[in-house]
Design a protein around this motif. Structure first.
Motif, PDB file in Angstrom:
ATOM      1  N   SER A 120     -11.727   6.966   3.715  1.00  0.00           N
ATOM      2  CA  SER A 120     -10.273   6.863   3.595  1.00  0.00           C
ATOM      3  C   SER A 120      -9.688   7.773   2.532  1.00  0.00           C
ATOM      4  CB  SER A 120      -9.899   5.416   3.301  1.00  0.00           C
ATOM      5  OG  SER A 120     -10.801   4.856   2.373  1.00  0.00           O
ATOM      6  N   LYS A 121     -10.529   8.269   1.652  1.00  0.00           N
ATOM      7  CA  LYS A 121     -10.071   9.260   0.683  1.00  0.00           C
ATOM      8  C   LYS A 121     -11.210  10.254   0.465  1.00  0.00           C
ATOM      9  CE  LYS A 121      -8.637   6.734  -2.893  1.00  0.00           C
ATOM     10  NZ  LYS A 121      -7.982   6.492  -4.192  1.00  0.00           N
ATOM     11  N   ASP A 135       7.468  12.275   5.611  1.00  0.00           N
ATOM     12  CA  ASP A 135       8.084  12.861   6.809  1.00  0.00           C
ATOM     13  C   ASP A 135       7.614  12.188   8.094  1.00  0.00           C
ATOM     14  OD1 ASP A 135       5.545  13.824   6.652  1.00  0.00           O
ATOM     15  OD2 ASP A 135       6.051  15.864   7.264  1.00  0.00           O
ATOM     16  N   MET A 136       6.620  11.326   7.996  1.00  0.00           N
ATOM     17  CA  MET A 136       6.174  10.634   9.188  1.00  0.00           C
ATOM     18  C   MET A 136       6.864   9.275   9.374  1.00  0.00           C
ATOM     19  SD  MET A 136       2.232  11.986   9.580  1.00  0.00           S
ATOM     20  CE  MET A 136       2.087  11.509  11.319  1.00  0.00           C
ATOM     21  N   PRO A 169      -6.752   7.319   6.787  1.00  0.00           N
ATOM     22  CA  PRO A 169      -5.997   8.385   6.131  1.00  0.00           C
ATOM     23  C   PRO A 169      -5.090   9.154   7.094  1.00  0.00           C
ATOM     24  CG  PRO A 169      -8.297   9.004   6.329  1.00  0.00           C
ATOM     25  CD  PRO A 169      -8.197   7.573   6.744  1.00  0.00           C
ATOM     26  N   ILE A 220      -9.283  12.649   7.833  1.00  0.00           N
ATOM     27  CA  ILE A 220     -10.431  13.239   7.134  1.00  0.00           C
ATOM     28  C   ILE A 220     -11.518  13.588   8.143  1.00  0.00           C
ATOM     29  CG2 ILE A 220     -12.286  12.803   5.472  1.00  0.00           C
ATOM     30  CD1 ILE A 220     -10.296  10.999   3.919  1.00  0.00           C
ATOM     31  N   SER A 239      -6.543   2.167   4.002  1.00  0.00           N
ATOM     32  CA  SER A 239      -5.690   2.706   5.057  1.00  0.00           C
ATOM     33  C   SER A 239      -6.433   3.847   5.733  1.00  0.00           C
ATOM     34  CB  SER A 239      -4.372   3.243   4.485  1.00  0.00           C
ATOM     35  OG  SER A 239      -3.629   2.206   3.867  1.00  0.00           O
ATOM     36  N   GLY A 285       2.009   7.030   2.374  1.00  0.00           N
ATOM     37  CA  GLY A 285       1.575   8.226   3.100  1.00  0.00           C
ATOM     38  C   GLY A 285       2.730   9.212   3.180  1.00  0.00           C
ATOM     39  N   PRO A 286       2.523  10.335   3.918  1.00  0.00           N
ATOM     40  CA  PRO A 286       3.551  11.387   3.974  1.00  0.00           C
ATOM     41  C   PRO A 286       4.903  10.843   4.450  1.00  0.00           C
ATOM     42  CG  PRO A 286       1.500  12.125   5.003  1.00  0.00           C
ATOM     43  CD  PRO A 286       1.338  10.663   4.720  1.00  0.00           C
ATOM     44  N   PRO A 323      -2.114   6.745  10.654  1.00  0.00           N
ATOM     45  CA  PRO A 323      -2.656   5.721   9.776  1.00  0.00           C
ATOM     46  C   PRO A 323      -2.568   4.360  10.424  1.00  0.00           C
ATOM     47  CG  PRO A 323      -0.455   6.237   9.108  1.00  0.00           C
ATOM     48  CD  PRO A 323      -0.769   7.168  10.249  1.00  0.00           C
ATOM     49  N   ALA A 324      -3.382   3.480   9.936  1.00  0.00           N
ATOM     50  CA  ALA A 324      -3.376   2.092  10.381  1.00  0.00           C
ATOM     51  C   ALA A 324      -4.127   1.330   9.314  1.00  0.00           C
ATOM     52  CB  ALA A 324      -4.089   1.966  11.715  1.00  0.00           C
ATOM     53  N   VAL A 338       0.844  -1.198   0.000  1.00  0.00           N
ATOM     54  CA  VAL A 338       0.000   0.000   0.000  1.00  0.00           C
ATOM     55  C   VAL A 338       0.883   1.254   0.000  1.00  0.00           C
ATOM     56  CG1 VAL A 338      -1.888  -1.214   1.147  1.00  0.00           C
ATOM     57  CG2 VAL A 338      -0.241   0.089   2.518  1.00  0.00           C
ATOM     58  N   PRO A 339       0.311   2.412  -0.377  1.00  0.00           N
ATOM     59  CA  PRO A 339       1.107   3.648  -0.416  1.00  0.00           C
ATOM     60  C   PRO A 339       1.721   3.987   0.954  1.00  0.00           C
ATOM     61  CG  PRO A 339      -0.947   3.943  -1.601  1.00  0.00           C
ATOM     62  CD  PRO A 339      -1.048   2.623  -0.901  1.00  0.00           C
ATOM     63  N   GLU A 345       2.179  -2.089  12.503  1.00  0.00           N
ATOM     64  CA  GLU A 345       2.063  -0.880  11.676  1.00  0.00           C
ATOM     65  C   GLU A 345       1.914  -1.191  10.190  1.00  0.00           C
ATOM     66  OE1 GLU A 345       1.531   1.894  13.121  1.00  0.00           O
ATOM     67  OE2 GLU A 345       2.167   1.338  15.140  1.00  0.00           O
ATOM     68  N   ILE A 346       1.255  -2.318   9.871  1.00  0.00           N
ATOM     69  CA  ILE A 346       0.995  -2.543   8.453  1.00  0.00           C
ATOM     70  C   ILE A 346       0.007  -1.467   7.998  1.00  0.00           C
ATOM     71  CG2 ILE A 346       1.447  -5.028   8.624  1.00  0.00           C
ATOM     72  CD1 ILE A 346      -1.560  -5.476   8.262  1.00  0.00           C
ATOM     73  N   HIS A 347       0.210  -0.927   6.831  1.00  0.00           N
ATOM     74  CA  HIS A 347      -0.544   0.212   6.265  1.00  0.00           C
ATOM     75  C   HIS A 347      -0.230   1.512   7.001  1.00  0.00           C
ATOM     76  CE1 HIS A 347      -3.808  -2.128   3.868  1.00  0.00           C
ATOM     77  NE2 HIS A 347      -2.791  -2.928   4.127  1.00  0.00           N
ATOM     78  N   GLY A 348       0.671   1.462   7.987  1.00  0.00           N
ATOM     79  CA  GLY A 348       0.987   2.680   8.748  1.00  0.00           C
ATOM     80  C   GLY A 348       2.414   3.134   8.490  1.00  0.00           C
ATOM     81  N   PHE A 349       2.952   3.911   9.419  1.00  0.00           N
ATOM     82  CA  PHE A 349       4.344   4.362   9.306  1.00  0.00           C
ATOM     83  C   PHE A 349       5.238   3.384  10.064  1.00  0.00           C
ATOM     84  CE2 PHE A 349       1.917   8.481   9.332  1.00  0.00           C
ATOM     85  CZ  PHE A 349       1.948   8.621   7.960  1.00  0.00           C
ATOM     86  N   GLY A 351      -7.782  14.403   0.802  1.00  0.00           N
ATOM     87  CA  GLY A 351      -7.121  13.630   1.852  1.00  0.00           C
ATOM     88  C   GLY A 351      -7.077  12.154   1.517  1.00  0.00           C
ATOM     89  N   GLY A 352      -6.093  11.483   2.082  1.00  0.00           N
ATOM     90  CA  GLY A 352      -5.986  10.025   1.980  1.00  0.00           C
ATOM     91  C   GLY A 352      -5.401   9.533   0.682  1.00  0.00           C
ATOM     92  N   ASP A 353      -4.758   8.353   0.764  1.00  0.00           N
ATOM     93  CA  ASP A 353      -4.079   7.777  -0.398  1.00  0.00           C
ATOM     94  C   ASP A 353      -4.646   6.441  -0.820  1.00  0.00           C
ATOM     95  OD1 ASP A 353      -1.773   9.668  -0.386  1.00  0.00           O
ATOM     96  OD2 ASP A 353      -1.431   8.750   1.566  1.00  0.00           O
ATOM     97  N   TRP A 354      -5.237   5.738   0.133  1.00  0.00           N
ATOM     98  CA  TRP A 354      -5.535   4.347  -0.142  1.00  0.00           C
ATOM     99  C   TRP A 354      -6.805   3.965   0.595  1.00  0.00           C
ATOM    100  CZ3 TRP A 354      -3.918   1.288  -3.761  1.00  0.00           C
ATOM    101  CH2 TRP A 354      -4.104  -0.098  -3.667  1.00  0.00           C
TER     102      TRP A 354
END
Lengths: 425, 425
Positions: A269-270, A114-115, B281, B232, B279, A111-112, B219-220, A108-109, A391-395, B273-276
């Motif tokens: 989520s979007k 910087d996090m 967001p 969001i 996830s 995300g930002p 995110p999670a 999955v993407p 932290e899957i899908h997370g940072f 907002g959000g990418d996926w």
């Protein structure tokens, strides 16, 4: 189960290969296989399979081939770069049972950026953890599938049953990669999917659905905002109403989900809306991921969503006459309960206990996995069993190296018994 | 005011040119001068001015030239294509007073095309209405400025005072186009801005501010949505709190805005907002346009916004530790009340009464116009006076042809008196 002596040898053979396995996993994490960009990581997987002497089948998913099969999820994107890879080990005289070892290559993407503590595809080890986007979900699993057999080979053995190593795309949005493997004819007596289940056996998983709600507004100059109908703010009560449905479904539970804290999650989520800061926005679209229980008919789920959106819209004079449009794309995934295949389950439990020294626990998934395809549409019991990850899908996604080691040992023991062993050529 | 005979001639001369004027306006509407794409419409304006014998000054706005001037609004976009055009009529021996006739060439985005009856830049006439994005806001005004003087020329006269025809960019987002005209040295005894005021005289306008609120989330995987913080949905209570501030300011009114239904409008106009879809967001950014009263210090306005956002954020444990970021870009526009310049106002009232047969009404603007620059920063009384238009910033924007005719007559009469007339060369 292999005898004690062989068991000891297999466990050690996994340990002997562990450093290489972790390096391999890190290298795979470094290939940024985001949806639509998996091809290079799939090339890497295909090379890995070829080097091991497996027959490599690499093909581009063709929507026309699968769109009428049960479990298909509609897509709005091109599959021009959607390559599946399957490596098959076929002994000359298969004596043992056959096995699918499945994993998905898509991540999955991020995300930002910087996090993240370090760049998401710059995989690294810190203590027991291997970091990186996709480390747990699920490149560790793809490596476990290969390295479990490598451990047997290191002892001079190969499985005496067919094994199909599947590296599929699209797990994170539709599952159409796994579906395409079924369509192409891959079958086995059981399947193991090394998703990060936290050293537990996936026993049930929710159904998952994605949809978009497209809301219109009546634009106006912001100076007279009252005369317009704000498409962005019009989404808020619709989202609130959908959360009402979520709360209802969390109250009225499927028995296997009784002990879960919050099994059903509806997540906006979007979102995207509006063109100009001084215009009342004329459009806003939000994406939602919802879940449902095994046994819930997806047509009923869609009906409930549609009634909820319509009910919330009727409260706005503008939306009552300009009803939001609901578009289904991505996951239309039924829930799944692992049933049947007791022989495989019992064997896995026993292998797990040998490695961990404790009983295999059940894991109830509040997300989906590709297991549903094998179980629901091909009568192949699919066991989700993989390492501990967080932290899957997370940072700062990461996976436990000790857990990778143990899962690889369990799977290697499982293969030795399930497929049987023969002398390597 | 010109004498009765000349007045009659001027009114008729406007009528004689009306068809050409409407055709010209429609041609101008067909040039899609969205922000960043005004250059071809500005070329058209420059050609129109040159054909009429005016000195044409066309220059690219240089942020460095204006960024320290009062009234400047910060921009995040390039001005590489931001061309201003001013055409100047300078009589050899100016006897009369000088005049700025201002209009802006930029138009706002169209929004979804399917909500227009006909394509937005396919200008057409239906009954009394000329349709198209920018028809009212404000290409009709740009044409009125030119055709008012053309009517005098048709009678063999030209104004005996300096006139600067300004076609500026950036009115819809910053006003930096008008500011650049001031920086370049353009001055006059009064200014008329032919914005669509509905045949009325703009007497006051609100201040306008744009800002972005950047909200982060944790995110999670959506399967455990409870462990994340949805960026969001975190925006919703912040937007609600800002609407609370809006309600406060609508209660506690500036005296000139007492009779307006809802003078202060806070509008969330863009969101992303959000990418996926699977996830929770991690980010969401919304754009808001707010307004304030004349006399409100913009630093105080920003402080109120910041306190409101911070107050709403403190209620979320995640946002309390990850406060949203507020970015100011676009309008930082003070409110403006038309004061002084009674001579010009009285003259315009008298011209209007001659044409319309009724008193000139006041118009209180709940939006901003470029008038503020002339009035607040250059001591040039700026009268906003233009035709009747509807659906500006909306779908099927249109302007009344009869109103265009009458406003052109009023402005022509005004020029004849304010600047005086001399025989055309």
């Amino acid at each position: 189960m292999p005898d004690t002596e062989l068991t000891t040898k297999i466990l050690k053979a996994v340990d002997d290969g562990l450093q290489e396995q972790i390096d391999y996993t890190a290298e795979l994490v470094r290939l940024p296989s985001l949806r639509g960009q998996e091809a290079t990581a799939q090339d890497f997987m295909a090379r890995s399979m070829k080097e091991r002497g497996y027959t490599v089948d690499r093909w581009k998913i063709n929507v026309e081939d699968i769109q009428n099969l049960p479990g298909f999820s509609p897509v709005h994107i091109s599959y021009d770069d959607a390559w599946n890879v399957v490596g098959s080990h076929r002994p000359n005289n298969a004596k043992g049972k056959s096995l699918i070892l499945n994993g998905h290559i898509d991540v999955v993407p991020t995300g930002p950026l910087d996090m993240w503590t370090r760049p998401p595809f710059d995989s690294y080890v810190d203590g027991d953890w291997l970091y990186g986007r996709g480390a747990g979900d699920m490149k560790a699993g793809l490596a476990i599938n290969l390295y479990a057999v490598d451990a047997l080979r290191r002892l001079g053995y190969m499985p005496a049953g067919d094994i199909h190593f599947q590296s599929v795309v699209e797990e994170e949005c539709t599952g159409n990669g796994a579906l395409a493997c079924l369509q192409r004819g891959y079958r086995a007596d059981t399947a193991i999917i090394t998703e990060p289940s936290g050293d537990r056996l996936g026993s049930a998983q929710v159904g998952v659905m994605w949809f978009q709600v497209k809301v219109r507004g009546r634009p106006a100059h912001v100076a007279y905002a009252g005369s317009g109908s704000n498409a962005i703010e019009a989404c808020f009560p619709i989202i609130e109403a959908l959360h009402g449905l979520e709360a209802e479904w969390n109250k009225d539970r499927h028995p296997m989900f009784h002990d879960e804290e919050h099994p059903i999650n509806f997540v906006v989520s979007k979102i995207e809306g509006g063109d100009w800061t001084s215009s009342v926005p004329a459009w806003c679209t939000f994406d939602m991921r919802i879940s449902c229980y095994p046994g819930q008919d997806l047509a009923d789920v869609r009906r409930a969503v549609e009634e909820t959106v319509a009910g919330a819209s009727r409260k706005s004079s503008f939306l009552a006459n300009n009803p939001p449009q609901i578009v289904y794309h991505g996951f239309q995934a039924e829930g799944y309960v692992l049933e049947g295949g007791e022989e495989g389950q019992d064997l896995l439990k026993s292998c797990h206990k040998t490695v961990y020294g404790e009983e295999l626990q059940k894991r109830i998934f509040t997300g989906t996995t590709d297991a549903r395809f094998y179980g629901l549409y091909a009568n192949i019991p699919a066991m989700v069993y993989g390492p501990k990850s967080t932290e899957i899908h997370g940072f700062d996604e990461r996976v436990s190296i000790e857990s990778i080691r143990k899962v690889t040992q369990s799977v290697a023991l499982f293969i030795a018994d399930w497929c049987g062993l023969e002398k390597a050529a």
